[in-house]
Design an enzyme around this catalytic site. Structure first.
Site, PDB file in Angstrom:
ATOM      1  N   ARG A   9       0.835  -1.208   0.000  1.00  0.00           N
ATOM      2  CA  ARG A   9       0.000   0.000   0.000  1.00  0.00           C
ATOM      3  C   ARG A   9       0.863   1.249   0.000  1.00  0.00           C
ATOM      4  O   ARG A   9       0.572   2.207  -0.709  1.00  0.00           O
ATOM      5  CB  ARG A   9      -0.955   0.015   1.200  1.00  0.00           C
ATOM      6  CG  ARG A   9      -1.995  -1.079   1.135  1.00  0.00           C
ATOM      7  CD  ARG A   9      -2.854  -1.098   2.375  1.00  0.00           C
ATOM      8  NE  ARG A   9      -2.004  -1.330   3.551  1.00  0.00           N
ATOM      9  CZ  ARG A   9      -2.294  -0.937   4.784  1.00  0.00           C
ATOM     10  NH1 ARG A   9      -3.422  -0.289   5.045  1.00  0.00           N
ATOM     11  NH2 ARG A   9      -1.480  -1.199   5.785  1.00  0.00           N
TER      12      ARG A   9
ATOM     13  N   ASN B  78      -6.166  -2.609   2.487  1.00  0.00           N
ATOM     14  CA  ASN B  78      -6.186  -4.064   2.648  1.00  0.00           C
ATOM     15  C   ASN B  78      -7.621  -4.561   2.742  1.00  0.00           C
ATOM     16  O   ASN B  78      -8.471  -3.917   3.347  1.00  0.00           O
ATOM     17  CB  ASN B  78      -5.442  -4.481   3.923  1.00  0.00           C
ATOM     18  CG  ASN B  78      -3.942  -4.364   3.790  1.00  0.00           C
ATOM     19  OD1 ASN B  78      -3.396  -4.344   2.700  1.00  0.00           O
ATOM     20  ND2 ASN B  78      -3.260  -4.295   4.916  1.00  0.00           N
TER      21      ASN B  78
END
Length: 105
Positions: free
Chosen positions: A33, A52
């Protein structure tokens, strides 16, 4: 130079879009990320997030010019991502707005 037959063809190829991508593989717990955000900021002009999901995937939602979104998508598919990407599923749609920048969720 290629001239579009339909004037809408040119705006669809270069106008603002929304890309939603689901990245599967070993993409959680490896900085995926963070690197997605860094890449989006490097490309510039993109807003959205990387987050996520409970099933181990990372969802990436980004809005911007189509070419910039395509660059981020190419990076998601590429070998330079952290972890191991087994596949990416994407959906293209109209931008909805509401993002101030690109964040990690």
């Amino acid at each position: 130079m290629h001239e579009p037959l339909d004037p809408r063809e040119d705006s669809a190829a270069h106008g603002p879009v929304r890309l939603t991508a689901w990245v599967r593989g070993r993409v959680q717990g490896v900085g995926f990320r963070w690197w997605t955000r860094a890449t989006a900021l490097e490309i510039g002009g993109l807003a959205g997030y990387a987050g996520n999901l409970a099933d181990g995937r990372v969802q990436v939602v980004t809005e911007g010019e189509r070419g910039d979104c395509e660059r981020l998508l190419a990076w998601l598919h590429g070998a330079d991502t952290p972890g191991k990407v087994d596949g990416v599923t994407e959906i293209w749609s109209e931008p909805r707005g509401g993002y101030a920048g690109f964040e990690i969720r």
